[in-house]
Structure formats: C-alpha cells, structure tokens
Design an enzyme around this catalytic site. Structure first.
Site, short mmCIF file in Angstrom:
data_model
loop_
_atom_site.label_atom_id
_atom_site.label_comp_id
_atom_site.label_asym_id
_atom_site.label_seq_id
_atom_site.Cartn_x
_atom_site.Cartn_y
_atom_site.Cartn_z
N SER A 262 0.84 -1.19 0.00
CA SER A 262 0.00 0.00 0.00
C SER A 262 0.87 1.24 0.00
O SER A 262 2.07 1.18 0.26
CB SER A 262 -0.91 0.00 1.23
OG SER A 262 -0.11 0.22 2.36
N LYS A 263 0.22 2.36 -0.28
CA LYS A 263 0.90 3.64 -0.40
C LYS A 263 1.71 3.97 0.85
O LYS A 263 2.76 4.58 0.77
CB LYS A 263 -0.15 4.73 -0.57
CG LYS A 263 -0.30 5.23 -1.98
CD LYS A 263 -1.18 6.45 -1.94
CE LYS A 263 -1.64 6.81 -3.32
NZ LYS A 263 -2.78 7.69 -3.32
N ARG A 264 1.16 3.59 2.00
CA ARG A 264 1.78 3.99 3.25
C ARG A 264 3.20 3.44 3.44
O ARG A 264 4.01 4.01 4.10
CB ARG A 264 0.90 3.61 4.44
CG ARG A 264 0.02 4.76 4.88
CD ARG A 264 -0.96 4.33 5.94
NE ARG A 264 -1.92 3.37 5.40
CZ ARG A 264 -2.20 2.22 5.95
NH1 ARG A 264 -1.62 1.85 7.05
NH2 ARG A 264 -3.09 1.42 5.40
N GLY A 266 5.53 2.83 1.14
CA GLY A 266 6.53 3.12 0.12
C GLY A 266 5.85 3.41 -1.21
O GLY A 266 4.64 3.61 -1.26
#
Ligand code: GLU
Length: 321
Positions: A262-264, A266
């Site tokens: 997920s975006k969080r 990396g």
C-alpha cells in the site's frame, strides 16, 4: 486469435501492480501474435478522477505497451489532448456503453436470471447488522426474489426505486485458472450482487462481463483480488448463454511483512518511480519479475520488452503472493 485487455479504473494513478497486469496481458498477447486492448472501467463515477484516463494512456505509451484498440490521445504530447478511440468493438470507455449494458440487463430480467429488489437502505443495513450479530456472512436474504408481478408493477407506479440483482445459482461453480489450477466456489454462499443500480447505471460486474464478451476477449489476466468475483462472472456468462474466457489471476504484491502493498509503506505509484528518474527498462524489468521468472537455465537478468515477449509464459507465473 488471442485477445487480452487491460481494464483499469481511472482512479488517478497507476499502481505498480496495475503496470504488471498490463505488462503480462501485453506480453501474453504479443507472444501469441494476438491483440491487446485498453478498456477504461469507469462505471463508478464517484471514484472518477480528472485527468486519470490521460494519465493511464501516457503511462502505457511511456512504456511502449502499445495496444490495437482503445482510447488514445490525438496529440500525445499535450496533457489536455482530445481523447479519440480506435478499434471495431468500441466505445472502450465503459461509461459510454450504458445503453448496451441496460439492454443486457433487460435480457437477463426477461430470462429470469435477475430480479428487481426494492429493499431500502435502512432494511438492508438492519438485515446485515442482524447477520453480523449471528456471525453469519452478510448476504441479501432474497426477500424480493419472488415478488408477484402485480406487486412489482404497483411499486413502480408508486415511484419506488429498485436495483437489479443477479440470482446466483445454488450450485458449485468450477473453473480452471491458468495460474491457480482448478478452483471451485459454492454458489450458495455468494451474494446476489447488484448488476444495475437504482440510477440505471451498471455495476462493475455486469459491465466487465458484457464488455469482455462483446470485445471478444479470450484471456482475462488480472490481479488475484478479483478471484472471488470470478464465480459471479462465470454465472453471468452462463446466464447469457456465452462461453466464458480463460482466466489467469496474478499473485498479490505484498510487503516484506506480507501485508498488502500500500501507499503507506513506500512507492506503489508508477509515476513516482518515473519522477525519481528510474529508466523505463528498469521499471519494466522490475514489474516483470514481480511474480514471474523465465525459469532455470536462464542467465539473463536484464530483458528488453522484446526479450520479455519471447520469454514470457503464464505457466511460469507464481501462485504465492
Ligand atoms: N476495473 C478492474 C480494476 O480496476 C478490472 C478488473 C479486471 O481486469 O477484470 O482492476
């Protein structure tokens, strides 16, 4: 003739997993001298992001993932260029296919494979809450399945709104996934999903099946998150009396701790890699090797797109995330 497609929803950026799906679909088509097309799945207008279609087109172009059919930019260098479409099975932007989808839902209604559901949001919420309390999987309880025709007509005349639900067959649904092998689901525990919303717009499931069929897609290559939707799709193909395509579900991309990428944690957006200055060849190699390798005896670690076309096969795609 093998025909594959990349069918992203225009949510704003291309996830590295999306690039891999596009790449594998492209490679599979090219290797078998088939055709590859781009279809934009924008039935969920609430999630629509301005400029997202242009962005998807630009990204595929940047990687030289060419397609025979689909939307393209009249002037590729202009970010705001007009979008044109090429190919015999268009339009390739789903929101422009609403009439086609409506006709197909009407067909299913006439053949008894779907039904109108007038349940209000309040009733559905209450039903789900009770099911959750009883530790049951939330599922529509089919209250509207066998409404008498007179009652349906009265409700419509009364201005009540309705959705159209698929009547899931209560049987085992089996298929052979080209990566995962034999897969089966019990139709009894699959929800009667909504195919047409109360505003008359189709849902993803309906549009996806109708369009894959009408666009003559032979191989659906997509992420594993869609595996649980496949029995619904197969039931729909059957309800229409159509031959389903072959399916290949690609393994999930996970973080080192096996959580979903997920975006969080990396960079997951392809644009971020491009902005940071990675070369397209590097990103393509990276994406190609996320869940695939050419097998023992292959020394080469750096492949051009052309070399990937020659080396690629679905049999060598891994099952595990
Ligand atoms: N629109 C779906 C997505 O965003 C496509 C799923 C499919 O390929 O069937 O991933």
């Amino acid at each position: 003739m093998i025909r594959t497609r990349f069918a992203p929803s225009p949510t704003g950026y291309l996830h590295i997993g999306g690039l891999r799906t596009a790449l594998y679909s492209y490679l599979f088509a090219r290797k078998s001298k088939g055709e590859f097309l781009l279809r934009i799945e924008d039935t969920d207008q609430e999630r629509f992001v301005e400029g997202a279609i242009e962005n998807l087109i630009d990204t595929l172009n940047w990687f030289d993932l060419t397609y025979e059919e689909g939307p393209y930019k009249k002037d590729p260098t202009n970010p705001k260029s007009e979008i044109l479409q090429k190919g015999d099975y268009g339009p390739y932007i789903q929101s422009q296919r609403t009439e086609i989808h409506k006709e197909h839902v009407a067909q299913l209604l006439a053949s008894g494979n779907t039904y109108r559901c007038f349940c209000t949001k309040e009733r559905l919420d209450e039903m789900r809450q009770k099911q959750t309390e009883l530790k049951q999987a939330p599922m529509y309880d089919r209250r509207c399945l066998d409404l008498p025709q007179s009652e349906i007509e009265a409700k419509i005349a009364n201005g009540e709104t309705y959705v159209i639900r698929q009547k899931m067959p209560y049987e085992t649904i089996k298929f052979k996934d080209l990566i995962r092998g034999n897969v089966q689901f019990d139709g009894k525990i699959i929800d009667d999903q909504v195919l047409m919303k109360s505003d008359g717009f189709p849902t993803y499931h309906l549009a996806n099946v109708v369009d894959d069929h009408l666009m003559k897609i032979t191989h659906v290559i997509r992420g594993e998150e869609w595996l649980s939707s496949t029995p619904k799709h197969i039931a729909l193909y059957k309800a229409f009396g159509w031959q389903p395509p072959e399916f290949a579900h690609l393994p999930l991309l996970l973080n080192a701790d096996r959580s979903k990428l997920s975006k969080r944690q990396g960079d997951v957006s392809v644009e971020e890699y491009i902005k940071k200055g990675y070369l397209k060849e590097a990103i393509l190699n990276f994406a190609a090797f996320l869940g695939w390798n050419p097998g023992a005896g292959e020394e080469n670690e750096i492949f051009t797109l052309k070399e990937l076309e020659e080396a690629f096969s679905l049999e060598k795609v891994h099952k595990a995330g």
